[in-house]
Design an enzyme around this catalytic site. Structure first.
Site, PDB file in Angstrom:
ATOM      1  N   SER A  41       0.852  -1.195   0.000  1.00 56.56           N
ATOM      2  CA  SER A  41       0.000   0.000   0.000  1.00 56.56           C
ATOM      3  C   SER A  41       0.881   1.236   0.000  1.00 56.56           C
ATOM      4  O   SER A  41       2.031   1.188   0.460  1.00 56.56           O
ATOM      5  CB  SER A  41      -0.891   0.001   1.248  1.00 56.56           C
ATOM      6  OG  SER A  41      -1.515   1.255   1.426  1.00 56.56           O
ATOM      7  N   TYR A  65      -1.967  -0.619  10.551  1.00 55.76           N
ATOM      8  CA  TYR A  65      -2.071  -1.012   9.147  1.00 55.76           C
ATOM      9  C   TYR A  65      -0.859  -0.525   8.361  1.00 55.76           C
ATOM     10  O   TYR A  65      -0.234  -1.298   7.626  1.00 55.76           O
ATOM     11  CB  TYR A  65      -3.350  -0.444   8.535  1.00 55.76           C
ATOM     12  CG  TYR A  65      -3.474  -0.693   7.051  1.00 55.76           C
ATOM     13  CD1 TYR A  65      -3.878  -1.940   6.568  1.00 55.76           C
ATOM     14  CD2 TYR A  65      -3.190   0.315   6.128  1.00 55.76           C
ATOM     15  CE1 TYR A  65      -3.986  -2.170   5.207  1.00 55.76           C
ATOM     16  CE2 TYR A  65      -3.298   0.084   4.766  1.00 55.76           C
ATOM     17  CZ  TYR A  65      -3.698  -1.148   4.309  1.00 55.76           C
ATOM     18  OH  TYR A  65      -3.790  -1.373   2.960  1.00 55.76           O
TER      19      TYR A  65
END
Length: 256
Positions: free
Chosen positions: A144, A157
């Protein structure tokens, strides 16, 4: 079973980027393994789409956080389809928490995210490697832009995706020259999952990110899938790279 047909395992592929990737592989004539943890009906819908391109498929229920599930998925792939040419570690999870709320995350939150986002990917690589080496295969890990920017749904995350990106580079070293290992770092993706967690904020967040990007666009799952296919199949001299697909958001920080 036609063992001459190339096979791709895509974890977390009952919807979103994983599903789009399976379909893209199938369009190229590849057999595909469609993995789901809970969404059985959606996984079989994706299987029907893939089969329409004349390929063989395997739908596999498995939680990549469990080592025994990862081993079984690889073994079932070999037993059903005969080979593994590409592994796409797409399965992921998150925990939403405002960055300023340090009390909002605890040890278990980090452990839960790392078990899926990092350890799950490692376990899949571990079990698939002997078969990937036989065919000079490829691995693509889905990270990501949070791994680069430090901004995402939570600190836990972003940290897990940072670990996955670093592990991608380490694996590229460890598995060379037989296996190429690369990663994709998507930005905002227009998925049902994204809409679900943003709720009423979805359109406003999407528009703000589009405004902050160079090309005023955010990605569809198919856009990310094409990047995955490129690294897995076409980029035959590329390894140890992280491909950012974010519409130019990161390089246009001045507008954010």
């Amino acid at each position: 079973m036609n063992i001459d047909t190339k096979t791709a395992i895509v974890t977390g592929s009952s919807s979103g980027v994983g599903a789009a990737s399976c379909i893209e592989f199938a369009k190229r004539g590849w057999n595909v393994v469609i993995n789901y943890s809970q969404n059985k009906s959606e996984a079989y819908k994706i299987e029907d789409t893939c089969k329409s391109f004349g390929v063989d498929t395997l739908v596999c229920q498995a939680n990549v956080a469990k080592e025994e599930d990862c081993k079984r998925m690889v073994e079932d792939t070999i037993n059903s389809l005969g080979r593994i040419d590409v592994l796409v570690n797409n399965a992921g999870t998150t925990r939403f928490c405002d960055y300023g709320n340090l009390e909002g995350l605890d040890k278990k939150d980090f452990q839960d995210l790392y078990e899926v986002n990092v350890i799950g990917a490692y376990q899949m690589v571990k079990f698939a490697t002997p078969y990937l080496k036989k065919v000079n295969g490829a691995i693509v890990n889905i990270s990501s832009i949070s791994a680069i920017s430090g901004v995402g749904s939570s600190i836990a995350y972003a940290a897990s995706k940072g670990a996955l990106s670093t592990m991608t580079l380490s694996l590229a070293h460890a598995l060379a020259p037989e296996i190429r290992v690369n990663g994709v770092c998507p930005g905002f993706i227009q998925t049902r999952w994204t809409k679900g967690f943003l709720g009423d904020r979805y359109e406003s967040v999407k528009k703000s990110i589009e405004k902050a990007s160079l090309i005023n666009k955010t990605s569809l799952p198919e856009d990310i899938a094409r990047g995955i296919i490129y690294l897995a199949v076409d980029a035959v001299t590329t390894s140890g790279q992280l491909l950012t697909i974010d519409g130019g958001q990161l390089v246009n920080q001045g507008k954010i």
